[in-house]
Design an enzyme around this catalytic site. Structure first.
Site, PDB file in Angstrom:
ATOM      1  N   GLY A 302      59.175  32.064  53.676  1.00 28.69           N
ATOM      2  CA  GLY A 302      58.630  30.831  54.415  1.00 28.69           C
ATOM      3  C   GLY A 302      57.013  31.092  54.279  1.00 28.69           C
ATOM      4  O   GLY A 302      56.345  31.628  53.293  1.00 28.69           O
ATOM      5  N   GLU A 303      56.230  30.717  55.570  1.00 33.87           N
ATOM      6  CA  GLU A 303      54.882  30.928  55.561  1.00 33.87           C
ATOM      7  C   GLU A 303      54.021  29.944  54.687  1.00 33.87           C
ATOM      8  O   GLU A 303      52.940  30.054  54.661  1.00 33.87           O
ATOM      9  CB  GLU A 303      54.279  32.141  55.303  1.00 33.87           C
ATOM     10  CG  GLU A 303      55.177  33.415  56.046  1.00 33.87           C
ATOM     11  CD  GLU A 303      54.688  34.699  55.507  1.00 33.87           C
ATOM     12  OE1 GLU A 303      53.662  34.822  54.670  1.00 33.87           O
ATOM     13  OE2 GLU A 303      54.925  35.766  56.181  1.00 33.87           O
ATOM     14  N   GLY A 304      54.744  29.239  53.834  1.00 25.41           N
ATOM     15  CA  GLY A 304      54.099  28.435  52.670  1.00 25.41           C
ATOM     16  C   GLY A 304      54.122  29.085  51.260  1.00 25.41           C
ATOM     17  O   GLY A 304      53.304  28.953  50.429  1.00 25.41           O
TER      18      GLY A 304
END
Length: 335
Positions: A302-304
């Site tokens: 996640g987190e980009g």
């Protein structure tokens, strides 16, 4: 949804948004045909460059101002035991982002991207959506607007990421509501659930849709989404209106994006999929959206992070397209 709500305004903006420049697309395609390479030799990089050029309205573009935004929110549904980590981790990871210690910080720095973290009422989780809707209309509006306002109109590329313990459950519930199937089709291990945890997660998602029975994509987002998920949708919508290309991240990001595509057909034409994550349902969402991922590396952070990694792919495509010489310029015979 009231007509004067921000959600309604966003929908109207999406419906009125202009598309890519046909002139820039034609000029970029013509340029690609005379570059010093055999036709099609750069494969998908050629298509990416032409796509990007068309959205920027520039047949020979550069990427000089990429933006990465990480949205964070907490979820009341964690009370149902659907995560291997407690909700406090969201706050702790936000602090880590702000100190520059997370993976997304390193990838944003690597590609010269401006990175921002937007924490959304972390001390006030959404409601447990097995009991009632996750958000009321005002909460949804505030989250969508936070995402919309976080986008810098001067950016020339956008990546949005998220942090929120429990948000793979929200993404699975959104996906089930939008695309159908069975709850088990959309659940995965998230941050590391065992088999019993995955089964419990599927039960929670099925119950959430029975309790809320949302109709329409924005109601789906309000009832079983989260603040950070809604904020990602708002940011992606703003980028569409500003003609800023977007690289989509993983399952949670794509569930937010899917709401927009269901709301207004073509709302994601300015987006490419950065990667396919190890969360099994992500591939199903990408297939439903018609997006072929640039990378498949087994990422599930996640987190980009997957999308940020793919900035390099798009930069490479643009560098070749805009920087290479034509056959005539190089004095090379084109056969």
């Amino acid at each position: 949804m009231q007509n004067d709500s921000f959600a309604a305004q966003m929908q109207a903006h999406l419906q009125a948004a202009k598309g890519p420049s046909a002139a820039a697309q034609a000029e970029a395609s013509a340029r690609n045909d005379v570059l010093t390479k055999p036709p099609g030799a750069l494969g998908r990089l050629e298509d990416l460059a032409i796509w990007y050029a068309s959205w920027r309205g520039d047949a020979r573009p550069q990427i000089t101002a990429p933006q990465v935004i990480v949205f964070a929110g907490n979820h009341g549904v964690v009370a149902q035991g659907i995560s291997a980590f407690p909700a406090e981790v969201t706050v702790q990871m936000v602090a880590n982002f702000e100190r520059g210690g997370a993976a997304i910080n390193q990838l944003a720095n690597l590609h010269g991207a401006k990175m921002e973290v937007v924490a959304l009422e972390l001390d006030r989780p959404t409601f447990d959506f097995t009991q009632r809707a996750a958000m009321d209309a005002a909460h949804l509006d505030a989250a969508l607007k936070a995402g919309w306002d976080a986008v810098d109109p001067a950016s020339d590329l956008l990546v949005v990421g998220e942090m929120g313990i429990g948000n793979t459950t929200a993404a699975a519930a959104i996906s089930l509501a939008l695309f159908g199937g069975e709850a088990a089709d959309w659940v995965g291990r998230g941050t590391g659930l065992d088999d019993a945890g995955v089964a419990r997660k599927a039960e929670v998602i099925a119950r959430a849709l029975e309790v809320n029975a949302p109709e329409g994509p924005l109601e789906v987002l309000r009832c079983v989404g989260g603040r950070e998920v809604a904020a990602m949708a708002g940011a992606i919508a703003r980028a569409r209106v500003e003609n800023i290309p977007v690289i989509l991240d993983g399952f949670i990001c794509c569930s937010a994006a899917a709401v927009l595509e269901k709301l207004v057909e073509g709302a994601l034409d300015h987006c490419v999929a950065g990667h396919r994550s190890a969360e099994a349902a992500h591939g199903r969402v990408l297939e439903a959206l018609g997006k072929e991922p640039l990378l498949t590396l087994g990422l599930r952070l996640g987190e980009g992070s997957g999308a940020a990694l793919a900035i390099g792919i798009l930069k490479g495509a643009i560098a070749c397209h805009s920087g290479m010489a034509s056959f005539a310029e190089a004095g090379v015979s084109d056969g």
